[in-house]
Design an enzyme around this catalytic site. Structure first.
Site, PDB file in Angstrom:
ATOM      1  CD  GLU A 105      -2.978  -1.180   0.224  1.00  9.74           C
ATOM      2  OE1 GLU A 105      -2.904  -0.378  -0.722  1.00  9.74           O
ATOM      3  OE2 GLU A 105      -3.857  -2.039   0.320  1.00  9.74           O
ATOM      4  CG  HIS A 163      -4.320   0.093   5.590  1.00  5.14           C
ATOM      5  ND1 HIS A 163      -5.695   0.016   5.634  1.00  5.14           N
ATOM      6  CD2 HIS A 163      -3.904  -1.052   5.014  1.00  5.14           C
ATOM      7  CE1 HIS A 163      -6.084  -1.135   5.099  1.00  5.14           C
ATOM      8  NE2 HIS A 163      -5.015  -1.800   4.719  1.00  5.14           N
ATOM      9  CG  HIS A 189      -7.166  -5.329   7.630  1.00  6.58           C
ATOM     10  ND1 HIS A 189      -6.844  -6.479   6.929  1.00  6.58           N
ATOM     11  CD2 HIS A 189      -6.761  -4.292   6.851  1.00  6.58           C
ATOM     12  CE1 HIS A 189      -6.264  -6.147   5.774  1.00  6.58           C
ATOM     13  NE2 HIS A 189      -6.186  -4.830   5.710  1.00  6.58           N
ATOM     14  CE1 TYR A 234     -17.098  15.340  22.001  1.00  7.22           C
ATOM     15  CE2 TYR A 234     -18.730  14.044  23.196  1.00  7.22           C
ATOM     16  CZ  TYR A 234     -17.474  14.608  23.122  1.00  7.22           C
ATOM     17  OH  TYR A 234     -16.585  14.456  24.142  1.00  7.22           O
ATOM     18  CG  HIS A 278      -8.990  -3.109   2.509  1.00 10.85           C
ATOM     19  ND1 HIS A 278      -8.280  -2.834   1.364  1.00 10.85           N
ATOM     20  CD2 HIS A 278      -8.059  -3.399   3.450  1.00 10.85           C
ATOM     21  CE1 HIS A 278      -6.982  -2.981   1.592  1.00 10.85           C
ATOM     22  NE2 HIS A 278      -6.829  -3.323   2.853  1.00 10.85           N
ATOM     23  CE1 TYR A 317     -11.447  18.623  25.470  1.00  9.74           C
ATOM     24  CE2 TYR A 317     -10.182  17.155  24.069  1.00  9.74           C
ATOM     25  CZ  TYR A 317     -10.864  17.398  25.234  1.00  9.74           C
ATOM     26  OH  TYR A 317     -10.965  16.405  26.183  1.00  9.74           O
TER      27      TYR A 317
HETATM   28  P1  13P Z   1       1.309  -5.302   3.222  1.00  4.80           P
HETATM   29  O1  13P Z   1       1.802  -6.506   4.041  1.00  4.80           O
HETATM   30  O2  13P Z   1       1.903  -5.347   1.832  1.00  4.80           O
HETATM   31  O3  13P Z   1       1.557  -4.021   3.955  1.00  4.80           O
HETATM   32  O4  13P Z   1      -0.238  -5.464   2.982  1.00  4.80           O
HETATM   33  C1  13P Z   1      -1.166  -5.583   4.038  1.00  4.80           C
HETATM   34  C2  13P Z   1      -2.468  -4.939   3.733  1.00  4.80           C
HETATM   35  O5  13P Z   1      -3.230  -4.721   4.649  1.00  4.80           O
HETATM   36  C3  13P Z   1      -2.832  -4.585   2.338  1.00  4.80           C
HETATM   37  O6  13P Z   1      -3.951  -3.770   2.309  1.00  4.80           O
END
Ligand code: 13P
Length: 232
Positions: free
Chosen positions: A74, A93, A95, A114, A156, A209
């Site tokens: 990514e 990023h 999950h 809020y 995702h 804040y």
């Molecule tokens: P990478 O291991 O290449 O960072 O990929 C993990 C991932 O969550 C792809 O969206």
């Protein structure tokens, strides 16, 4: 210890914390930190517990990577976020289970609480689906993040940006907490929402804040009770 090594260490610590705090698991997710005109990013397909700071990959803004590991698949998503948000110093990023639950239902997080304003607007939007690691995914996320600092990613996960690694981890935790509460509230029934006027008021309050910074010269003025300067 040089500055780049410290950044590599801090990046790896953030990736480890992301998993330890339940935001992510296994090799999923990726984190990056801006460093001058480039950024450091976690390597692709490696368990963070098995990484050392030298495994973090330096990527130039034109996409050229330097180091012994391949950068996260990514890297383009991270690069495009840095381009779109010049103030961003870190991108995460992951999950996270509750964000990903909503993302798989193709739902955004509306202004049910809020704190949704923490991402800079009246909702935490949902970026459309595209295959991981593609320019198409980057485009979807770019649209969702145009005036926000966090979004869900359909089927995702989620992505967010902040000034520092510490702040981006805190923002990710906050967004995951909101996703958890919203998903639970949905199980009870229809969830009432705050109005855009109410959310605008929250955003105005958020602008102020924070604690005031340290005084310019603490020695010059007499300290208030307990040694702390008053007001701000
Ligand atoms: P990478 O291991 O290449 O960072 O990929 C993990 C991932 O969550 C792809 O969206």
């Amino acid at each position: 210890m040089n500055a780049l090594f410290c950044q590599r260490r801090a990046l790896l610590d953030t990736a480890l914390a992301m998993n330890r705090l339940g935001l992510n698991q296994g090799m999923a997710g990726n984190v990056s930190v801006r460093t001058g005109g480039a950024f450091l990013i976690t390597p692709s397909a490696m368990a963070y517990e098995e990484c050392v700071p030298a495994d973090m990959v330096l990527v130039a803004m034109d996409g050229r990577a330097r180091g012994s590991r391949r950068p996260s698949s990514e890297w383009r998503l991270h690069r495009d976020i840095y381009r779109l948000h010049p103030q961003a110093g870190a991108v995460l990023h992951a999950h996270p289970p509750w964000c990903t639950t909503l993302a798989c239902l193709e739902r955004e997080i509306p202004p049910f609480h809020y704190m949704v304003a923490v991402a800079g607007g009246d909702s935490i939007p949902l970026a459309g689906y595209a295959t991981f690691g593609t320019a198409a995914l980057s485009e979807q996320v770019e649209q969702a993040l145009r005036d926000r600092t966090a979004c869900l990613m359909a089927h995702h996960g989620m992505v967010c940006l902040a000034d520092t690694l510490k702040d981006v981890l805190a923002l990710a935790l906050e967004v995951e907490n909101l996703a958890r509460i919203y998903t639970r509230a949905l199980q009870v029934g229809e969830v009432p929402l705050l109005s855009s006027a109410q959310m605008a008021e929250v955003r105005a309050r958020f602008a102020d804040y924070r604690q005031p910074g340290p005084p310019p010269d603490a020695g010059e003025e007499e300290a208030g009770p307990g040694g702390a300067r008053q007001g701000g």
